[in-house]
Design a protein around this motif. Structure first.
Motif, short mmCIF file in Angstrom:
data_model
loop_
_atom_site.label_atom_id
_atom_site.label_comp_id
_atom_site.label_asym_id
_atom_site.label_seq_id
_atom_site.Cartn_x
_atom_site.Cartn_y
_atom_site.Cartn_z
N THR A 217 6.23 0.37 -1.47
CA THR A 217 7.14 0.15 -0.36
C THR A 217 6.45 0.55 0.93
O THR A 217 5.58 1.43 0.93
CB THR A 217 8.45 0.95 -0.55
N ALA A 218 6.82 -0.09 2.03
CA ALA A 218 6.16 0.13 3.32
C ALA A 218 7.11 0.80 4.30
O ALA A 218 8.25 0.37 4.46
CB ALA A 218 5.65 -1.18 3.88
N THR A 219 6.63 1.86 4.97
CA THR A 219 7.39 2.50 6.05
C THR A 219 6.88 2.05 7.41
O THR A 219 7.43 2.43 8.44
CB THR A 219 7.27 4.02 5.94
N ALA A 220 5.81 1.25 7.42
CA ALA A 220 5.27 0.69 8.66
C ALA A 220 4.46 -0.54 8.29
O ALA A 220 4.05 -0.71 7.14
CB ALA A 220 4.40 1.72 9.38
N ASP A 221 4.22 -1.43 9.25
CA ASP A 221 3.38 -2.59 9.00
C ASP A 221 1.98 -2.12 8.63
O ASP A 221 1.42 -1.21 9.26
CB ASP A 221 3.30 -3.47 10.24
N ALA A 222 1.40 -2.74 7.60
CA ALA A 222 0.09 -2.29 7.14
C ALA A 222 -0.62 -3.39 6.37
O ALA A 222 0.01 -4.28 5.79
CB ALA A 222 0.22 -1.05 6.26
N SER A 223 -1.95 -3.31 6.39
CA SER A 223 -2.78 -4.12 5.50
C SER A 223 -3.17 -3.24 4.32
O SER A 223 -3.57 -2.08 4.49
CB SER A 223 -4.03 -4.61 6.22
N VAL A 309 -7.50 -6.15 -4.31
CA VAL A 309 -6.51 -7.18 -3.97
C VAL A 309 -5.98 -6.87 -2.57
O VAL A 309 -5.48 -5.77 -2.33
CB VAL A 309 -5.36 -7.20 -5.00
N LEU A 310 -6.10 -7.81 -1.66
CA LEU A 310 -5.75 -7.58 -0.26
C LEU A 310 -4.49 -8.36 0.12
O LEU A 310 -4.35 -9.53 -0.22
CB LEU A 310 -6.91 -8.03 0.65
N PHE A 311 -3.57 -7.69 0.82
CA PHE A 311 -2.37 -8.36 1.32
C PHE A 311 -1.76 -7.50 2.42
O PHE A 311 -2.11 -6.32 2.60
CB PHE A 311 -1.36 -8.61 0.19
N ASP A 312 -0.83 -8.09 3.18
CA ASP A 312 -0.14 -7.39 4.26
C ASP A 312 1.29 -7.08 3.88
O ASP A 312 1.94 -7.85 3.15
CB ASP A 312 -0.14 -8.24 5.54
N MET A 313 1.79 -5.96 4.38
CA MET A 313 3.18 -5.56 4.15
C MET A 313 3.84 -5.25 5.49
O MET A 313 3.20 -4.74 6.40
CB MET A 313 3.27 -4.32 3.25
N ARG A 314 5.12 -5.60 5.59
CA ARG A 314 5.91 -5.26 6.78
C ARG A 314 6.80 -4.07 6.48
O ARG A 314 7.15 -3.80 5.34
CB ARG A 314 6.76 -6.45 7.22
N GLN A 315 7.16 -3.38 7.52
CA GLN A 315 8.02 -2.21 7.36
C GLN A 315 9.30 -2.58 6.61
O GLN A 315 9.97 -3.55 6.93
CB GLN A 315 8.38 -1.64 8.74
N GLY A 316 9.61 -1.80 5.57
CA GLY A 316 10.81 -2.04 4.77
C GLY A 316 10.57 -2.92 3.57
O GLY A 316 11.46 -3.04 2.71
N ASP A 317 9.38 -3.55 3.45
CA ASP A 317 9.08 -4.40 2.30
C ASP A 317 8.89 -3.57 1.04
O ASP A 317 8.40 -2.44 1.09
CB ASP A 317 7.80 -5.21 2.55
N THR A 318 9.25 -4.15 -0.10
CA THR A 318 8.92 -3.59 -1.41
C THR A 318 8.25 -4.69 -2.23
O THR A 318 8.83 -5.76 -2.43
CB THR A 318 10.17 -3.08 -2.14
N PHE A 319 7.02 -4.44 -2.66
CA PHE A 319 6.23 -5.42 -3.41
C PHE A 319 5.97 -4.91 -4.82
O PHE A 319 5.82 -3.70 -5.03
CB PHE A 319 4.89 -5.68 -2.73
N GLU A 320 5.93 -5.85 -5.78
CA GLU A 320 5.54 -5.53 -7.15
C GLU A 320 4.13 -6.04 -7.39
O GLU A 320 3.84 -7.22 -7.18
CB GLU A 320 6.50 -6.15 -8.16
N VAL A 321 3.24 -5.15 -7.84
CA VAL A 321 1.83 -5.49 -8.08
C VAL A 321 1.57 -5.54 -9.58
O VAL A 321 1.78 -4.55 -10.29
CB VAL A 321 0.91 -4.44 -7.42
#
Length: 359
Positions: A217-223, A309-321
């Motif tokens: 999960t992201a608390t800020a925009d990040a690569s 594995v490279l990807f971008d996340m936005r604040q509040g996103d939750t990704f499954e890897v």
């Protein structure tokens, strides 16, 4: 009483350094029972400090110190700066219930069926060179060595064991450790790889795979860069002296990242072997580190590395890897073909930083 030299004091990570007068810090003592290091300036040190005050050197954290007066005791407090991590692992029930396992199953079924159609379409016949190779292996001792190597490789892949793991951890690196959140397996893939990150599968006349997933999960925009840490192995071959021209085998590894709603963010795959026809001399055994997995080259240039594995996340996103292994084999029924594959991933490193903007 030992003197604290300025370079040593400045490099100490347990507390911030005090104002420096001249080239040498004053003598240091620790008060009995004190919770933090204390520095007491005696009369001689204080006078020497005042005389060389023009050469004062102060560290960046000087604001954290109290102004020392003659005879005062100065407390060196630990740094209280809070580190904010833009990315973190989440193990909430809501996130795990929202797994994209079904999406992964559909995607891998489509991928596996396509590989099988391709493999089953191949037909070839033994060449004179391959016939000579089979004749050259007619020695019983050589054949026994080949069988032993293949069977030992299979045993090692299925047997749990503790192996040393060397990690290069950089500032800001986060470590995601097993147990993970979800498992996937199909064909001859073994279940429950989420327990310890051990993915193991055999090779039959079908498509097989095994893997695990976790959530970020992201608390800020990040690569973000995700790298599984551990070991990878595979081996395949035939256990007789015959040529099997129609046996086909391929396999590799992959990763897939799903965003909210099951949206595919990235889906890289690497093919590590692709063989048409098997003889006693065309088997293969590979043992490498997971981060070094590199796909086969399709031309004069080296193959592409699968990780990180490279990807971008936005604040509040939750990704499954998801991280997985796969293989597909065809025309192996009735042949002494043997294939095994294993990946041991006790931890995954995650590095995150400000998003890259290419303008």
């Amino acid at each position: 009483m030992p003197l604290l030299q300025h370079p040593d004091l400045a490099r100490c990570g347990s507390f911030v350094c005090l104002p420096i007068w001249g080239d040498t810090c004053p003598a240091a003592t620790r008060s009995p029972g004190a919770s933090a290091p204390l520095v007491r300036l005696d009369e001689e040190s204080w006078r020497g400090g005042r005389k060389s005050f023009a050469r004062e050197r102060r560290c960046d954290a000087l604001s954290a110190l109290t102004t020392a007066k003659r005879g005062d005791t100065m407390t060196l407090a630990p740094s209280t700066r809070k580190t904010t991590r833009p990315i973190s692992r989440t193990t909430s029930d809501d996130a795990i219930r929202g797994t994209s396992l079904k999406k992964l199953q559909q995607s891998m079924t489509t991928f596996g069926n396509a590989r099988l159609v391709e493999l089953r379409s191949h037909r070839r016949y033994p060449t004179e060179l391959e016939s000579d190779a089979s004749a050259a292996l007619a020695d019983g001792g050589t054949m026994e060595e080949l069988k032993r190597d293949l069977l030992d490789g299979l045993t090692n892949r299925l047997r749990p064991e503790l192996t040393p793991l060397r990690l290069d951890i950089h500032p800001g690196t986060q470590v995601v450790a097993a147990p993970y959140d979800n498992s996937w397996e199909t064909g001859l893939g073994l279940p429950l790889s989420k327990v310890d990150g051990h993915m193991a599968l055999l090779g039959g006349d079908e498509f097989s795979g095994a893997g695990f997933s976790f959530f970020l999960t992201a608390t800020a925009d990040a690569s973000v860069a995700v790298t599984p840490q551990g070991s990878y192995e595979h081996s395949f071959g035939v256990l007789d002296l015959q040529t099997h021209p129609n046996v086909t085998t391929t396999g590799g590894a992959g990763a897939i990242v799903y965003g909210s709603g099951g949206t595919t963010i990235v889906d890289p795959k690497a093919t590590l072997w692709n063989r048409v026809g098997m003889t006693p001399t065309t088997g293969e055994s590979v043992n490498i580190a997971m981060p070094d997995i590199t796909g086969m080259s399709g031309g004069p240039f080296p193959g592409q590395r699968l990780f990180p594995v490279l990807f971008d996340m936005r604040q509040g996103d939750t990704f499954e890897v998801w991280i997985y292994l796969w293989n597909a084999n065809a025309n192996t029924t009735g042949t002494p073909f043997l294939c095994s594959q294993s990946g041991k991933v006790p931890v995954v490193t995650v590095e995150a930083g400000p998003p890259f903007i290419l303008g």
